[in-house]
Scaffold this active site. Structure first.
Site, PDB file in Angstrom:
ATOM      1  N   HIS A 187       0.842  -1.197   0.000  1.00  0.00           N
ATOM      2  CA  HIS A 187       0.000   0.000   0.000  1.00  0.00           C
ATOM      3  C   HIS A 187       0.876   1.246   0.000  1.00  0.00           C
ATOM      4  O   HIS A 187       2.090   1.163   0.197  1.00  0.00           O
ATOM      5  CB  HIS A 187      -0.921   0.032   1.233  1.00  0.00           C
ATOM      6  CG  HIS A 187      -2.114  -0.859   1.115  1.00  0.00           C
ATOM      7  ND1 HIS A 187      -2.085  -2.174   1.503  1.00  0.00           N
ATOM      8  CD2 HIS A 187      -3.372  -0.624   0.664  1.00  0.00           C
ATOM      9  CE1 HIS A 187      -3.273  -2.721   1.279  1.00  0.00           C
ATOM     10  NE2 HIS A 187      -4.064  -1.802   0.773  1.00  0.00           N
ATOM     11  N   LYS A 218      -0.394   4.758   4.674  1.00  0.00           N
ATOM     12  CA  LYS A 218      -1.262   3.805   5.388  1.00  0.00           C
ATOM     13  C   LYS A 218      -0.615   3.437   6.713  1.00  0.00           C
ATOM     14  O   LYS A 218       0.570   3.092   6.767  1.00  0.00           O
ATOM     15  CB  LYS A 218      -1.496   2.556   4.540  1.00  0.00           C
ATOM     16  CG  LYS A 218      -2.516   1.587   5.161  1.00  0.00           C
ATOM     17  CD  LYS A 218      -2.874   0.483   4.177  1.00  0.00           C
ATOM     18  CE  LYS A 218      -3.829  -0.537   4.780  1.00  0.00           C
ATOM     19  NZ  LYS A 218      -5.122   0.073   5.166  1.00  0.00           N
TER      20      LYS A 218
END
Length: 267
Positions: free
Chosen positions: A155, A159
Site C-alpha cells: 500500500h 497507510k
C-alpha cells in the site's frame, strides 16, 4: 421507488470524495449529508467542491440532526471516529457501512454489540474483485491442505495499519479453508527466528511505498509448484462501488453484522 438517503463520513478525503462522486451519479441513492472533522478546511464547502460538482449538500462537522432522516451511513475513516458515529447511528436506528480498518479486538466486540440494534456491513475491502479472491483462497485451502500459504500486501506510504485489513481477511480465508486458527498460526515477522517454517503457518509480508492503491497476493506453494492469486487495485473506484452496493443492501436488512461476501452472495 424511493431513493436511499446516504451520509458520507470523511467527506474531504480521497475515499470520501470518490464515494460522493459515485453516490450523486447513482439513480438509487441520494446524498443527504457529508461530514468532516472540526477544523477541516472543507467545512461549509459543497460536498462536490473538490470534484467540480455541485451537490447542494454542505460538508459539516456536526450532522447529528441528519441521522434520523438517513437510511445508511458510509464510513471510511478511523476507528475512534467510526465507534463514535456507530453509537449515534444505533440510537437513530440508521444502517451502517464500515470500510474503516485497524480495529482492536475490544472495538470489534463493540461493533458486534451495535449490530444487535442496527444492520451493519463491515469489510476490510469493499472491492468485488477482492471478495471473489477471498472465496478463491478459502477454496484453494480446502483443496490444498498440504501447501504453504503466504500473504503479501503493498500500500501507499501513508497507510498506518499493517498488515492491511484485507491481508488479514485473506489470511482468515486460508485458515478457514485449512480448518485452523489464524490467531494461533499467523506469522507477522521471521526476523530473529532461527527455525524452519512450521506446518500450517500463514505468513504475512507488508510493503509501504509511494502511492500504491492496494495490491494483495496469496502465494500457495507446494513441492515443485506454486500458485499465486493476485488482486491489484489501480483506483479507489472499485472500493466505492462496492460500498454503495453494501449501503443498498443494509438499508433493507434487519439488525445483524454482515460482510461483503453476503452482499455479493458469495456465501
Amino acid at each position: 421507488m424511493n431513493k436511499i438517503k446516504v451520509i458520507i463520513l470523511g467527506a474531504s478525503g480521497k475515499m470520501g470524495q470518490m464515494l460522493i462522486q459515485e453516490t450523486i451519479t447513482d439513480d438509487e441513492l441520494i446524498l443527504v449529508g457529508a461530514h468532516d472533522i472540526a477544523g477541516s478546511h472543507a467545512i461549509r464547502k459543497d460536498a462536490g467542491y473538490f470534484i467540480g460538482k455541485e451537490t447542494k449538500v454542505l460538508i459539516q462537522d456536526n450532522i447529528d440532526h441528519l441521522l434520523s432522516e438517513c437510511d445508511a451511513i458510509i464510513d471510511f475513516t478511523r476507528p475512534e471516529g467510526t465507534l463514535e458515529f456507530l453509537k449515534k447511528a444505533s440510537d437513530n436506528k440508521t444502517s451502517y457501512v464500515i470500510g474503516t480498518t485497524g480495529f482492536k479486538p475490544s472495538e470489534l466486540d463493540l461493533i458486534q454489540q451495535y449490530s444487535q440494534h442496527i444492520p451493519i456491513c463491515m469489510a476490510p475491502n469493499m472491492s468485488v474483485g477482492v471478495n471473489v479472491l477471498i472465496s478463491l483462497v478459502e477454496k484453494a485451502a480446502e483443496l490444498l491442505p498440504e501447501y504453504d500459504f503466504e500473504v503479501v500486501e503493498a500500500h501507499h506510504k501513508h497507510k498506518v495499519d499493517a498488515p492491511s485489513g484485507t491481508a488479514l481477511r485473506l489470511g482468515q480465508a486460508a485458515a478457514d479453508g485449512l480448518n485452523i486458527s489464524l490467531e494461533k498460526n499467523a506469522i507477522y515477522t521471521r526476523h530473529g527466528r532461527e527455525e524452519k517454517r512450521r506446518n500450517n503457518e500463514i505468513g504475512f509480508s507488508t510493503i509501504r511505498a509511494g502511492d500504491i492503491v492496494g495490491e494483495h497476493t496469496v502465494l500457495i506453494a507446494g513441492n515443485g509448484e506454486r500458485i499465486e492469486l493476485t488482486h491489484k487495485a489501480t483506483s479507489r473506484l472499485n472500493f466505492a462501488s462496492g460500498a454503495l452496493k453494501a449501503a443498498k443492501f443494509v438499508a433493507n436488512q434487519k439488525p445483524k453484522l454482515f460482510d461483503m461476501q453476503e452482499v455479493l452472495n458469495l456465501k
